[in-house]
Design an enzyme around this catalytic site. Structure first.
Site, PDB file in Angstrom:
ATOM      1  CB  ALA A 140      11.553  12.659  10.239  1.00 20.21           C
ATOM      2  CB  ALA A 141       7.602  14.966   6.871  1.00 19.56           C
ATOM      3  N   GLY A 143       6.287  13.491  11.143  1.00 21.07           N
ATOM      4  CA  GLY A 143       6.569  13.241  12.544  1.00 21.07           C
ATOM      5  C   GLY A 143       6.327  12.521  13.517  1.00 21.07           C
ATOM      6  N   GLY A 144       5.415  11.938  13.375  1.00 15.96           N
ATOM      7  CA  GLY A 144       4.479  10.649  13.716  1.00 15.96           C
ATOM      8  C   GLY A 144       5.454   9.365  14.227  1.00 15.96           C
ATOM      9  CE  LYS A 145       5.254   4.981  10.419  1.00 15.56           C
ATOM     10  NZ  LYS A 145       4.593   6.053   9.556  1.00 15.56           N
ATOM     11  CG  ASP A 193      17.086  13.240  -2.300  1.00 23.41           C
ATOM     12  OD1 ASP A 193      16.810  11.753  -1.758  1.00 23.41           O
ATOM     13  OD2 ASP A 193      16.928  13.784  -3.469  1.00 23.41           O
ATOM     14  CG  ASP A 211       7.264   6.062   7.257  1.00 19.05           C
ATOM     15  OD1 ASP A 211       6.541   4.789   6.896  1.00 19.05           O
ATOM     16  OD2 ASP A 211       6.189   6.693   7.255  1.00 19.05           O
ATOM     17  CB  CYS A 265       1.023   3.987   4.464  1.00 15.36           C
ATOM     18  SG  CYS A 265       0.987   5.165   3.539  1.00 15.36           S
TER      19      CYS A 265
HETATM   20  C1  LIG Z   1       5.408   8.056   4.465  1.00  8.93           C
HETATM   21  S1  LIG Z   1       5.777   9.916   4.366  1.00  8.93           S
HETATM   22  C2  LIG Z   1       6.405   9.570   6.060  1.00  8.93           C
HETATM   23  C3  LIG Z   1       6.074   9.275   6.918  1.00  8.93           C
HETATM   24  C4  LIG Z   1       6.627   9.780   8.592  1.00  8.93           C
HETATM   25  N1  LIG Z   1       7.636   9.822   8.875  1.00  8.93           N
HETATM   26  C5  LIG Z   1       4.908  10.005  10.066  1.00  8.93           C
HETATM   27  O1  LIG Z   1       5.287   8.850  10.312  1.00  8.93           O
HETATM   28  O2  LIG Z   1       4.829  10.854  10.420  1.00  8.93           O
HETATM   29  C6  LIG Z   1       7.223   9.841   3.278  1.00  8.93           C
HETATM   30  C7  LIG Z   1       7.905  11.160   3.383  1.00  8.93           C
HETATM   31  O3  LIG Z   1       9.123  10.950   2.112  1.00  8.93           O
HETATM   32  C8  LIG Z   1       9.102  12.641   2.280  1.00  8.93           C
HETATM   33  N2  LIG Z   1      10.005  12.014   0.733  1.00  8.93           N
HETATM   34  C9  LIG Z   1      10.020  12.066  -0.282  1.00  8.93           C
HETATM   35  N3  LIG Z   1      10.871  11.822  -1.156  1.00  8.93           N
HETATM   36  C10 LIG Z   1      12.127  12.196  -0.183  1.00  8.93           C
HETATM   37  C11 LIG Z   1      13.637  12.180   0.028  1.00  8.93           C
HETATM   38  N4  LIG Z   1      14.054  12.040  -0.952  1.00  8.93           N
HETATM   39  N5  LIG Z   1      13.777  11.966   0.395  1.00  8.93           N
HETATM   40  C12 LIG Z   1      13.630  11.993   1.570  1.00  8.93           C
HETATM   41  N6  LIG Z   1      12.492  11.908   1.996  1.00  8.93           N
HETATM   42  C13 LIG Z   1      11.809  12.127   0.771  1.00  8.93           C
HETATM   43  C14 LIG Z   1       7.629  12.945   1.597  1.00  8.93           C
HETATM   44  O4  LIG Z   1       8.162  14.498   1.717  1.00  8.93           O
HETATM   45  C15 LIG Z   1       6.962  11.963   3.252  1.00  8.93           C
HETATM   46  O5  LIG Z   1       6.901  13.466   3.738  1.00  8.93           O
END
Ligand SMILES: C[S@@+](CC[C@H](N)C(=O)[O-])C[C@H]1O[C@@H](n2cnc3c(N)ncnc32)[C@H](O)[C@@H]1O
Length: 339
Positions: A140-141, A143-145, A193, A211, A265
């Site tokens: 989620a980080a 957090g935009g979506k 995770d 995402d 993306c």
């Molecule tokens: C594309 S970004 C998400 C962007 C977010 N959805 C937004 O719209 O702001 C992918 C995120 O997945 C996280 N990530 C990476 N491996 C992960 C895991 N095993 N479990 C959960 N999150 C993970 C990354 O740290 C990153 O913040």
């Protein structure tokens, strides 16, 4: 002599293209996308032509801001044409690469708008969130979506998960900046995770958004550390494995009959179509959902590349429509539980 400090966007413009990454992408994407890659590359390497959409925050709506955007020549995205497009979600686009200033985070004050790549709203809309539903945003980080989901409906429960602790802090701050306290109470934030979520919360959610972590083409092209960039490229082939594992976990967390949206993306076929094909081939209870209609109804604002899939869309940056890359796939878990 006093020198003026550079603004964030000036610093971005001054950033160097990372040649290792560009060469690597050039090889792969000219093969996968043909001539379209030339236009995409020119846009990706020219931040001055990038566009920024303005997503209004319904929790601190400003009539003045909306009027101002219209006066500046902005228009609304998805003007009533999509099958699912709640009126409460208002996003404004400019045809020119105008960028509204980012608002400062102030404790106790909700922000009025969020700047984003307009194509990021496609996975959110594909999820068709309705009031009262339980929804999981697995990665989620920042957090935009999650913010965009809350512009569409009032979920009964929203679970935002992020594995990286630094990015988790950023996610919390985004939620705090845009969402009023009573609504924050229906949001759970966790640091799992994502691959463990399915076992932790089996069949819990009506809707799940994955995402996924991906090659993030725009960002990688501007890596300032070329050693780090070379390392990332060497590790790139591991991403589809992680993406498939996240999807497997998401499928477990989804209730029968629920919807799953996967997005990235990147333009990379290995992280997009191939990941989804692998999932469809290995689960008999996961069905593709046709989203071609979505592409047809927003072709005025976005350019799409063929994906060879009815359930998958790929937005590619184009002149005057510098949105994407964004891949979106929509899947449904059937009511039967045999897999
Ligand atoms: C594309 S970004 C998400 C962007 C977010 N959805 C937004 O719209 O702001 C992918 C995120 O997945 C996280 N990530 C990476 N491996 C992960 C895991 N095993 N479990 C959960 N999150 C993970 C990354 O740290 C990153 O913040």
């Amino acid at each position: 002599m006093l020198t003026r400090l550079k603004t964030k966007s000036e610093r971005k413009l001054a950033k160097q293209i990372c040649k290792v990454v560009l060469d690597h992408f050039e090889k792969q994407y000219s093969k996968e996308l043909g001539d379209a890659w030339n236009t995409i590359r020119d846009i990706l390497i020219t931040p001055s032509c990038w566009q920024y959409a303005v997503l209004l925050n319904r929790f601190n709506y400003s009539f003045e801001l909306e009027k101002d955007l219209r006066l500046k020549g902005y228009h609304t995205l998805f003007q009533g044409s999509l099958p699912y497009c709640p009126k409460s979600m208002k996003c404004y686009l400019s045809k020119t690469p105008d960028r509204m200033p980012s608002e400062r985070h102030q404790i106790g004050n909700l922000k009025k708008y969020y700047l984003l790549n307009a194509a990021s709203l496609l996975p959110v809309l594909a999820l068709e969130l309705r009031d009262g539903e339980k929804v999981l945003d697995l990665c989620a980080a920042p957090g935009g979506k999650s913010i965009a989901l809350l512009q569409c409906a009032y979920p009964g429960y929203l679970h935002c998960n992020e594995h990286d602790s630094l990015r988790l802090r950023w996610l919390r701050q985004t939620l705090e900046s845009f969402i009023p306290q009573p609504l924050v109470n229906v949001i759970k934030v966790s640091e799992l995770d994502g691959r463990e979520m399915g076992d932790a919360q089996p069949e819990m959610f009506d809707k799940v958004l994955v995402d996924a972590p991906c090659s993030n083409d725009r960002n990688w092209l501007f890596s300032s550390d070329s050693q780090k960039a070379a390392w990332r490229i060497s590790q790139r082939s591991n991403l589809p494995v992680l993406q498939i594992e996240l999807l497997r976990s998401a499928i477990k967390a989804l209730r029968p009959g629920g919807l799953l949206v996967y997005s990235t993306c990147t333009l990379s076929k290995a992280e997009n179509q191939d990941v989804i094909s692998e999932i469809l081939n290995s689960y008999s209870n996961i069905m593709p959902v046709d989203i071609k209609e979505m592409a047809r109804t927003c072709s005025q604002d976005f350019t799409f590349a063929p994906t060879g899939q009815e359930c998958g869309l790929l937005v590619i940056p184009d002149k005057g429509k510098a949105w994407g890359p964004m891949y979106v796939a929509k899947l449904k878990k059937s009511w039967t539980t045999n897999w």
